[in-house]
Motif scaffolding. Structure first.
Motif, PDB file in Angstrom:
ATOM      1  N   ASP A   1       0.690  -1.114  -0.238  1.00 41.90           N
ATOM      2  CA  ASP A   1      -0.058   0.081   0.128  1.00 41.90           C
ATOM      3  C   ASP A   1       0.791   1.218  -0.238  1.00 41.90           C
ATOM      4  OD1 ASP A   1      -2.454  -1.600   0.166  1.00 41.90           O
ATOM      5  OD2 ASP A   1      -2.347  -1.388   2.194  1.00 41.90           O
ATOM      6  N   GLY A   2       2.245   1.113   0.359  1.00 39.53           N
ATOM      7  CA  GLY A   2       2.941   2.430   0.569  1.00 39.53           C
ATOM      8  C   GLY A   2       2.613   3.063   1.740  1.00 39.53           C
ATOM      9  N   ILE A   3       3.377   4.341   1.955  1.00 33.59           N
ATOM     10  CA  ILE A   3       3.305   4.965   3.078  1.00 33.59           C
ATOM     11  C   ILE A   3       1.877   5.575   3.557  1.00 33.59           C
ATOM     12  CG2 ILE A   3       5.498   5.282   3.327  1.00 33.59           C
ATOM     13  CD1 ILE A   3       5.262   8.038   2.920  1.00 33.59           C
ATOM     14  N   GLY A   4       1.159   5.714   2.637  1.00 32.41           N
ATOM     15  CA  GLY A   4      -0.266   6.298   2.676  1.00 32.41           C
ATOM     16  C   GLY A   4       0.006   7.744   2.966  1.00 32.41           C
TER      17      GLY A   4
ATOM     18  N   LEU B   1       8.780  16.476   6.885  1.00 34.70           N
ATOM     19  CA  LEU B   1      10.278  16.260   6.814  1.00 34.70           C
ATOM     20  C   LEU B   1      10.486  14.859   6.924  1.00 34.70           C
ATOM     21  CD1 LEU B   1      10.755  18.598  10.100  1.00 34.70           C
ATOM     22  CD2 LEU B   1      11.771  18.850   7.809  1.00 34.70           C
ATOM     23  N   LEU B   2       9.639  14.025   7.287  1.00 34.29           N
ATOM     24  CA  LEU B   2       9.888  12.516   7.469  1.00 34.29           C
ATOM     25  C   LEU B   2       9.559  11.636   6.307  1.00 34.29           C
ATOM     26  CD1 LEU B   2       8.378  11.663  11.023  1.00 34.29           C
ATOM     27  CD2 LEU B   2      10.670  11.976  10.308  1.00 34.29           C
ATOM     28  N   ARG B   3       8.977  12.308   5.246  1.00 32.03           N
ATOM     29  CA  ARG B   3       8.520  11.672   4.105  1.00 32.03           C
ATOM     30  C   ARG B   3       9.644  11.048   3.571  1.00 32.03           C
ATOM     31  NH1 ARG B   3       3.940  12.930   1.291  1.00 32.03           N
ATOM     32  NH2 ARG B   3       3.426  11.394  -0.483  1.00 32.03           N
ATOM     33  N   PRO B   4      10.872  11.604   3.227  1.00 38.43           N
ATOM     34  CA  PRO B   4      11.905  11.015   2.425  1.00 38.43           C
ATOM     35  C   PRO B   4      12.491   9.676   3.119  1.00 38.43           C
ATOM     36  CG  PRO B   4      12.381  13.263   2.536  1.00 38.43           C
ATOM     37  CD  PRO B   4      11.197  12.736   3.336  1.00 38.43           C
ATOM     38  N   GLU B   5      12.678   9.610   4.490  1.00 36.50           N
ATOM     39  CA  GLU B   5      12.763   8.566   5.320  1.00 36.50           C
ATOM     40  C   GLU B   5      11.606   7.384   5.485  1.00 36.50           C
ATOM     41  OE1 GLU B   5      15.354   7.800   7.524  1.00 36.50           O
ATOM     42  OE2 GLU B   5      16.637   9.679   6.781  1.00 36.50           O
TER      43      GLU B   5
ATOM     44  N   ALA C   1       9.550   2.220   3.013  1.00 40.63           N
ATOM     45  CA  ALA C   1       8.589   1.706   2.067  1.00 40.63           C
ATOM     46  C   ALA C   1       9.440   0.838   0.944  1.00 40.63           C
ATOM     47  CB  ALA C   1       7.770   2.539   1.563  1.00 40.63           C
ATOM     48  N   GLN C   2      10.532   1.399   0.596  1.00 45.60           N
ATOM     49  CA  GLN C   2      11.343   0.661  -0.790  1.00 45.60           C
ATOM     50  C   GLN C   2      11.886  -0.227   0.079  1.00 45.60           C
ATOM     51  OE1 GLN C   2      11.309   1.408  -3.914  1.00 45.60           O
ATOM     52  NE2 GLN C   2      12.258  -0.597  -3.862  1.00 45.60           N
ATOM     53  N   LYS C   3      12.341  -0.378   1.256  1.00 39.78           N
ATOM     54  CA  LYS C   3      12.957  -1.336   1.829  1.00 39.78           C
ATOM     55  C   LYS C   3      11.951  -2.585   1.929  1.00 39.78           C
ATOM     56  CE  LYS C   3      15.223  -2.777   6.306  1.00 39.78           C
ATOM     57  NZ  LYS C   3      15.541  -2.506   7.618  1.00 39.78           N
TER      58      LYS C   3
END
Length: 112
Positions: free
Chosen positions: A32-35, A77-81, A86-88
């Motif tokens: 689903d991804g990070i939503g 701020l956290l979106r890239p992390e 999610a990629q991991k």
């Protein structure tokens, strides 16, 4: 602010409140991804962003707006992390997720 540590805290809180095992939660993120800010990671982001705030009470609309703004700032701020997490999750291999495996009582687990 250590964004990596804060993201880890958000992920841990989201996992803890999801009712899923860690592999099951990670598989959901892989699918689903990070939503968004209203998904499981978003809810945990709200908690972390507003941990220092007293609980808003009815009639304190400005407090609710402030809490929502805190969440939105921390989310960006956290979106890239969180996307890296999610990629991991997508790169991870999982076992026990199929209907056939579940019918045999198997639980989702990591393949490696």
């Amino acid at each position: 602010m250590d964004l990596h540590q804060t993201a880890a805290t958000v992920i841990a809180r989201a996992r803890a409140t999801s009712g899923l095992s860690t592999p099951e939660f990670d598989l959901r993120i892989a699918i689903d991804g990070i939503g968004g800010v209203f998904g499981p990671l978003g809810n945990a982001t709200y908690e972390v962003a507003n941990a220092h705030m007293p609980e808003p009470r009815p009639g304190q609309d400005n407090r609710l707006d402030e809490c929502a703004a805190n969440q939105a700032r921390l989310w960006e701020l956290l979106r890239p992390e969180l996307e890296a997490y999610a990629q991991k999750c997508r790169n991870q291999k999982y076992l026990g997720w199929s209907d056939a495996a579940r019918s045999r009582g198997q639980q989702v687990r990591y393949a490696s």
